[in-house]
Scaffold this motif. Structure first.
Motif, short mmCIF file in Angstrom:
data_model
loop_
_atom_site.label_atom_id
_atom_site.label_comp_id
_atom_site.label_asym_id
_atom_site.label_seq_id
_atom_site.Cartn_x
_atom_site.Cartn_y
_atom_site.Cartn_z
N ASP A 45 -6.46 18.85 -24.41
CA ASP A 45 -5.42 17.94 -23.92
C ASP A 45 -5.44 16.67 -24.77
O ASP A 45 -6.21 15.74 -24.53
N ASP A 46 -4.59 16.64 -25.80
CA ASP A 46 -4.56 15.48 -26.70
C ASP A 46 -3.73 14.32 -26.14
O ASP A 46 -3.80 13.19 -26.65
N LYS A 47 -2.94 14.61 -25.12
CA LYS A 47 -2.05 13.58 -24.60
C LYS A 47 -2.69 12.70 -23.54
O LYS A 47 -2.20 11.61 -23.25
N THR A 48 -3.76 13.16 -22.94
CA THR A 48 -4.39 12.43 -21.85
C THR A 48 -5.75 11.90 -22.29
O THR A 48 -6.58 12.66 -22.81
N GLN A 49 -5.97 10.62 -22.09
CA GLN A 49 -7.26 10.00 -22.39
C GLN A 49 -7.95 9.61 -21.09
O GLN A 49 -7.31 9.08 -20.18
N VAL A 50 -9.22 9.90 -21.03
CA VAL A 50 -10.04 9.48 -19.89
C VAL A 50 -10.85 8.27 -20.32
O VAL A 50 -11.63 8.35 -21.28
N VAL A 51 -10.64 7.14 -19.63
CA VAL A 51 -11.30 5.89 -20.02
C VAL A 51 -12.31 5.51 -18.94
O VAL A 51 -11.96 5.42 -17.76
N ILE A 52 -13.54 5.29 -19.35
CA ILE A 52 -14.57 4.79 -18.44
C ILE A 52 -14.81 3.32 -18.77
O ILE A 52 -15.17 2.98 -19.91
N ASP A 53 -14.60 2.46 -17.79
CA ASP A 53 -14.74 1.02 -18.00
C ASP A 53 -15.44 0.42 -16.79
O ASP A 53 -14.87 0.37 -15.70
N THR A 54 -16.66 -0.03 -16.97
CA THR A 54 -17.43 -0.64 -15.87
C THR A 54 -17.75 -2.11 -16.15
O THR A 54 -18.48 -2.73 -15.40
N THR A 55 -17.18 -2.65 -17.24
CA THR A 55 -17.46 -4.02 -17.65
C THR A 55 -16.33 -4.95 -17.22
O THR A 55 -15.16 -4.69 -17.54
N LYS A 56 -16.67 -6.02 -16.53
CA LYS A 56 -15.65 -6.98 -16.09
C LYS A 56 -15.11 -7.77 -17.29
O LYS A 56 -15.84 -8.03 -18.25
N PRO A 57 -13.84 -8.14 -17.24
CA PRO A 57 -13.27 -8.97 -18.31
C PRO A 57 -14.01 -10.31 -18.41
O PRO A 57 -14.46 -10.86 -17.40
N GLU A 58 -14.10 -10.81 -19.62
CA GLU A 58 -14.75 -12.11 -19.85
C GLU A 58 -13.68 -13.13 -20.22
O GLU A 58 -13.09 -13.07 -21.29
N LEU A 59 -13.44 -14.08 -19.31
CA LEU A 59 -12.40 -15.10 -19.50
C LEU A 59 -13.04 -16.45 -19.80
O LEU A 59 -13.97 -16.87 -19.12
N THR A 60 -12.53 -17.11 -20.84
CA THR A 60 -13.00 -18.45 -21.20
C THR A 60 -11.81 -19.37 -21.34
O THR A 60 -10.83 -19.04 -22.02
N VAL A 61 -11.87 -20.53 -20.69
CA VAL A 61 -10.86 -21.57 -20.83
C VAL A 61 -11.55 -22.83 -21.36
O VAL A 61 -12.39 -23.42 -20.67
N SER A 62 -11.22 -23.22 -22.58
CA SER A 62 -11.87 -24.38 -23.22
C SER A 62 -10.84 -25.46 -23.48
O SER A 62 -9.78 -25.19 -24.07
N PHE A 63 -11.15 -26.69 -23.06
CA PHE A 63 -10.27 -27.83 -23.30
C PHE A 63 -10.80 -28.67 -24.45
O PHE A 63 -12.02 -28.86 -24.59
N ASN A 64 -9.89 -29.23 -25.26
CA ASN A 64 -10.32 -30.05 -26.39
C ASN A 64 -10.65 -31.48 -25.95
O ASN A 64 -11.56 -32.10 -26.48
#
Length: 206
Positions: A45-64
């Motif tokens: 099945d080349d059309k379907t991808q199985v993605v395993i993701d257990t890592t939370k997004p890393e968000l950074t907000v930096s002010f100058n």
């Protein structure tokens, strides 16, 4: 890599097996089936991808501009650099809360503009603009966006990222006030001299 499965169960006249996929990443699934005579059939099945993701997004907000006066007051514009490290980033899943208010606390978001990646945007439209893929640039392993708060106002800017696996980043909360105007209509008044106050209270009789 191929894994041999020997445990099957019958479901509605078909033989079914379960295969546990471990480890982060994206995969395609292929199957080879052998009968007792050694005949093989392969399906991929080349059309379907199985993605395993257990890592939370890393968000950074930096002010100058970080030199606040009296806790949260700034005498000039503030630039916020947003960075998201996430392989399965989807801008439409952002949660953004932004508000601009005057000194009385009245919302003025519709009359206040910020610069998003150099483009003028009304504060009330900023959440919708940030949820567009075009607002983000992928560079150095992360997605980036730039916001410049230019107008005088009290700002609230909260943002959180959710990826395609429904994992949430920590929420970044920011509250600050930009005031670039100097005080006006200053006056100096003097109190009545003490001697005049005393004389005004004394009465003379003849």
């Amino acid at each position: 890599s191929w894994k041999k499965v020997t445990s099957f169960e019958q479901q509605e006249g078909k033989m079914a097996a379960r295969l546990a996929l471990k480890g982060e990443g994206s995969r395609t699934v292929a199957v080879r089936a052998y009968d007792k005579a050694g005949n093989c059939t392969e399906y991929k099945d080349d059309k379907t991808q199985v993605v395993i993701d257990t890592t939370k997004p890393e968000l950074t907000v930096s002010f100058n501009n970080v030199q606040a006066q009296n806790g949260k007051y700034y005498s000039g514009p503030r630039t916020a650099d947003l960075s998201v490290k996430e392989d399965n980033f989807d801008a439409s899943r952002l949660t953004v809360k932004v508000r601009a208010a005057d000194v009385t606390g009245k919302t003025i978001s519709g009359n206040t503009e910020v610069l998003l990646n150099g483009r003028s945007v009304k504060v009330q439209n900023l959440p919708a603009e940030l949820k567009k893929d075009g607002a983000w640039k992928y560079e150095g392993g992360a997605y980036h966006a730039n916001i410049i708060f230019t107008g005088d106002a009290s700002y609230q800017f909260d943002i959180r990222v959710q990826d395609l696996a429904l994992l949430n980043s920590k929420e970044a909360k920011n509250t600050f006030c930009i005031d670039q105007k100097s005080p006006k209509n200053l006056e100096i008044t003097y109190s009545e001299p003490i001697l005049e106050k005393i004389l005004s209270k004394i009465t003379f009789g003849y």
